[in-house]
Design a protein around this motif. Structure first.
Motif, mmCIF file in Angstrom:
data_model
loop_
_atom_site.group_PDB
_atom_site.id
_atom_site.type_symbol
_atom_site.label_atom_id
_atom_site.label_comp_id
_atom_site.label_asym_id
_atom_site.label_seq_id
_atom_site.Cartn_x
_atom_site.Cartn_y
_atom_site.Cartn_z
ATOM 1 N N ALA A 57 36.984 39.047 25.375
ATOM 2 C CA ALA A 57 35.614 39.494 25.617
ATOM 3 C C ALA A 57 35.578 40.687 26.563
ATOM 4 O O ALA A 57 34.741 41.591 26.417
ATOM 5 C CB ALA A 57 34.789 38.343 26.188
ATOM 6 N N VAL A 58 36.481 40.704 27.545
ATOM 7 C CA VAL A 58 36.562 41.842 28.469
ATOM 8 C C VAL A 58 37.135 43.059 27.751
ATOM 9 O O VAL A 58 36.586 44.169 27.831
ATOM 10 C CB VAL A 58 37.416 41.490 29.696
ATOM 11 C CG1 VAL A 58 37.550 42.699 30.622
ATOM 12 C CG2 VAL A 58 36.818 40.312 30.454
ATOM 13 N N LEU A 59 38.236 42.852 27.044
ATOM 14 C CA LEU A 59 38.899 43.966 26.361
ATOM 15 C C LEU A 59 38.012 44.591 25.295
ATOM 16 O O LEU A 59 38.048 45.808 25.081
ATOM 17 C CB LEU A 59 40.204 43.483 25.725
ATOM 18 C CG LEU A 59 41.326 43.068 26.677
ATOM 19 C CD1 LEU A 59 42.458 42.410 25.897
ATOM 20 C CD2 LEU A 59 41.845 44.268 27.455
ATOM 21 N N ASP A 60 37.211 43.765 24.621
ATOM 22 C CA ASP A 60 36.389 44.253 23.511
ATOM 23 C C ASP A 60 34.978 44.637 23.922
ATOM 24 O O ASP A 60 34.201 45.100 23.077
ATOM 25 C CB ASP A 60 36.320 43.196 22.404
ATOM 26 C CG ASP A 60 37.638 43.022 21.673
ATOM 27 O OD1 ASP A 60 38.543 43.860 21.870
ATOM 28 O OD2 ASP A 60 37.771 42.058 20.905
ATOM 29 N N CYS A 61 34.614 44.437 25.170
ATOM 30 C CA CYS A 61 33.276 44.836 25.617
ATOM 31 C C CYS A 61 33.101 46.337 25.373
ATOM 32 O O CYS A 61 33.984 47.136 25.706
ATOM 33 C CB CYS A 61 33.082 44.517 27.094
ATOM 34 S SG CYS A 61 31.417 44.916 27.710
ATOM 35 N N GLU A 62 31.983 46.711 24.797
ATOM 36 C CA GLU A 62 31.760 48.104 24.432
ATOM 37 C C GLU A 62 31.289 48.968 25.595
ATOM 38 O O GLU A 62 31.017 50.160 25.414
ATOM 39 C CB GLU A 62 30.755 48.172 23.275
ATOM 40 C CG GLU A 62 31.278 47.534 21.998
ATOM 41 C CD GLU A 62 30.264 47.577 20.872
ATOM 42 O OE1 GLU A 62 29.417 48.493 20.855
ATOM 43 O OE2 GLU A 62 30.311 46.688 20.008
ATOM 44 N N LYS A 63 31.187 48.371 26.749
ATOM 45 C CA LYS A 63 30.856 49.132 27.945
ATOM 46 C C LYS A 63 32.046 49.077 28.912
ATOM 47 O O LYS A 63 32.803 48.095 28.921
ATOM 48 C CB LYS A 63 29.606 48.540 28.631
ATOM 49 C CG LYS A 63 28.412 48.384 27.693
ATOM 50 C CD LYS A 63 27.938 49.692 27.091
ATOM 51 C CE LYS A 63 26.991 49.509 25.915
ATOM 52 N NZ LYS A 63 25.737 48.827 26.218
ATOM 53 N N PRO A 64 32.236 50.102 29.744
ATOM 54 C CA PRO A 64 33.327 50.051 30.727
ATOM 55 C C PRO A 64 33.130 48.884 31.685
ATOM 56 O O PRO A 64 32.017 48.645 32.163
ATOM 57 C CB PRO A 64 33.211 51.391 31.466
ATOM 58 C CG PRO A 64 32.316 52.239 30.635
ATOM 59 C CD PRO A 64 31.450 51.336 29.831
ATOM 60 N N VAL A 65 34.218 48.169 31.959
ATOM 61 C CA VAL A 65 34.164 47.006 32.842
ATOM 62 C C VAL A 65 35.041 47.283 34.064
ATOM 63 O O VAL A 65 36.236 47.587 33.923
ATOM 64 C CB VAL A 65 34.635 45.723 32.140
ATOM 65 C CG1 VAL A 65 34.494 44.519 33.080
ATOM 66 C CG2 VAL A 65 33.852 45.489 30.854
ATOM 67 N N ILE A 66 34.448 47.180 35.236
ATOM 68 C CA ILE A 66 35.170 47.363 36.501
ATOM 69 C C ILE A 66 35.369 46.001 37.141
ATOM 70 O O ILE A 66 34.422 45.228 37.289
ATOM 71 C CB ILE A 66 34.379 48.259 37.470
ATOM 72 C CG1 ILE A 66 34.197 49.665 36.886
ATOM 73 C CG2 ILE A 66 35.076 48.335 38.827
ATOM 74 C CD1 ILE A 66 33.296 50.558 37.738
ATOM 75 N N ALA A 67 36.599 45.701 37.536
ATOM 76 C CA ALA A 67 36.860 44.518 38.356
ATOM 77 C C ALA A 67 36.807 44.939 39.817
ATOM 78 O O ALA A 67 37.508 45.868 40.224
ATOM 79 C CB ALA A 67 38.223 43.926 38.024
ATOM 80 N N ALA A 68 35.969 44.271 40.591
ATOM 81 C CA ALA A 68 35.926 44.468 42.044
ATOM 82 C C ALA A 68 36.544 43.216 42.658
ATOM 83 O O ALA A 68 35.865 42.212 42.874
ATOM 84 C CB ALA A 68 34.502 44.685 42.526
ATOM 85 N N VAL A 69 37.836 43.272 42.915
ATOM 86 C CA VAL A 69 38.614 42.095 43.304
ATOM 87 C C VAL A 69 38.514 41.920 44.814
ATOM 88 O O VAL A 69 39.138 42.651 45.585
ATOM 89 C CB VAL A 69 40.082 42.231 42.855
ATOM 90 C CG1 VAL A 69 40.855 40.960 43.190
ATOM 91 C CG2 VAL A 69 40.155 42.510 41.356
ATOM 92 N N ASN A 70 37.735 40.927 45.228
ATOM 93 C CA ASN A 70 37.427 40.729 46.642
ATOM 94 C C ASN A 70 38.393 39.811 47.365
ATOM 95 O O ASN A 70 38.340 39.688 48.590
ATOM 96 C CB ASN A 70 36.022 40.147 46.786
ATOM 97 C CG ASN A 70 35.868 38.881 45.963
ATOM 98 O OD1 ASN A 70 35.908 38.950 44.732
ATOM 99 N ND2 ASN A 70 35.698 37.731 46.604
ATOM 100 N N VAL A 88 40.263 48.748 37.982
ATOM 101 C CA VAL A 88 40.411 47.664 38.951
ATOM 102 C C VAL A 88 40.349 48.227 40.357
ATOM 103 O O VAL A 88 41.191 49.040 40.758
ATOM 104 C CB VAL A 88 41.744 46.902 38.748
ATOM 105 C CG1 VAL A 88 41.830 45.723 39.729
ATOM 106 C CG2 VAL A 88 41.882 46.413 37.312
ATOM 107 N N LEU A 89 39.328 47.799 41.094
ATOM 108 C CA LEU A 89 39.224 48.071 42.521
ATOM 109 C C LEU A 89 39.607 46.798 43.261
ATOM 110 O O LEU A 89 39.231 45.703 42.841
ATOM 111 C CB LEU A 89 37.803 48.458 42.901
ATOM 112 C CG LEU A 89 37.255 49.764 42.324
ATOM 113 C CD1 LEU A 89 35.760 49.878 42.592
ATOM 114 C CD2 LEU A 89 37.987 50.961 42.914
ATOM 115 N N ALA A 90 40.340 46.924 44.347
ATOM 116 C CA ALA A 90 40.757 45.742 45.098
ATOM 117 C C ALA A 90 40.519 45.943 46.586
ATOM 118 O O ALA A 90 40.786 47.024 47.129
ATOM 119 C CB ALA A 90 42.232 45.435 44.853
ATOM 120 N N ALA A 91 40.001 44.909 47.225
ATOM 121 C CA ALA A 91 39.904 44.910 48.676
ATOM 122 C C ALA A 91 41.302 44.792 49.272
ATOM 123 O O ALA A 91 42.221 44.259 48.635
ATOM 124 C CB ALA A 91 39.034 43.739 49.138
#
Length: 289
Positions: free
Chosen positions: A121-134, A151-154
């Motif tokens: 579902a993440v890979l096929d989402c038609e919009k860009p997906v950002i992970a904000a890993v807290n 991928v953004l990570a704290a």
């Protein structure tokens, strides 16, 4: 317009406050917070006491929200994050529908219909997906982050391939994602030993785009997401598809897919606006159409 929740903290809008909610509230709504702001869909795992281990119903809600984001022209980017000190500690199978006696094939079917569906579902989402890993992203939680486009990570975040510690084979596409991101040898090191990988080291290996101070994660995620939301949405979707498929195909097929994507994209209003703005020497105003 609903304010987006801040990673690592309790969101400003309490889910059961009738003065702030915009949709019906049930248990899952309180565990997967949803807010939209400036064309960005914020999906926030909210089980901080369980380090945001994903339950069956949370997984289904995430899959549904990602599908909704794909279909909604007003959503132009997605941010996936969490509250508390953990991003996601993996899968929590408590609360899953009860099954009868296990027979051969049940486990494979469960993995295909569960962890693999979520990553897909993440890979096929038609919009860009950002992970904000807290915080800690372990097992399926690590793969959930790594499946995202950016991928953004704290600084305090860690990534752990925890499966080997339990005598298990990785699921949720881990053995597919990791070699494509960092190569087979590095992937095997992480999968074989199960050591915790600090965010800074994850960035050095190429698993993370950027590491930021914990207090700046939400701000940076918002900045990146709003830049994406202001972009040519269909062109980004087609670019995502091309990149994701590139490592699974040969040059001939990749070039054919590229030509097809160009043909499709040139029918969009944003592509026409991009060309017109170039000729007029002005900034383009993309509308995601």
């Amino acid at each position: 317009m609903t304010p987006s929740p801040s990673p690592g903290s309790v969101p400003p809008a309490v889910p059961d406050d009738p003065a702030t909610r915009t949709e019906p509230v049930d248990t899952v709504d309180s565990l997967v917070l949803h807010a939209t702001d400036n064309g960005v869909s914020w999906l926030t795992l909210n089980r901080p006491d369980a380090m945001n281990a994903v339950t069956w119903d949370q997984r289904e809600r995430l899959i549904g929200r990602l599908a909704d984001a794909s279909a909604d022209p007003d959503i132009r980017a997605v941010v996936l994050t969490a509250t508390g000190k953990g991003f996601c500690a993996g899968a929590d199978l408590r609360g899953a529908p009860q099954a009868g006696e296990r027979v051969a094939g049940d486990v494979a079917r469960m993995i295909r219909g569960g962890a693999q569906r979520l990553i897909t579902a993440v890979l096929d989402c038609e919009k860009p997906v950002i992970a904000a890993v807290n915080g800690t992203a372990a097992g399926l939680g690590a793969h959930l982050a790594l499946a995202c486009d950016l991928v953004l990570a704290a600084e305090s975040a860690r990534f752990i391939e925890v499966f080997v510690r339990r005598g298990l084979v990785p699921d949720g596409g881990g053995a597919y994602l990791l070699p494509r991101l960092i190569g087979p040898q590095r992937a095997k090191e992480l999968l074989f030993f199960g050591d915790a990988l600090p965010a800074v080291e994850a960035e050095r290996l190429g698993l993370v785009n950027r590491v930021v101070p914990d207090g700046e994660l939400a701000k940076t995620a918002r900045e990146w997401a709003e830049r994406l939301a202001a972009g040519p949405t269909r062109a980004l979707a087609l670019t995502k598809q091309l990149v994701n498929a590139s490592l699974d195909t040969d040059r001939s097929a990749a070039f054919a897919a590229e030509a097809t994507a160009q043909e499709i994209n040139m029918t969009t209003a944003d592509a026409q606006e991009g060309v017109a703005s170039f000729v007029a020497r002005r900034r383009p105003a993309f509308r995601g159409r």
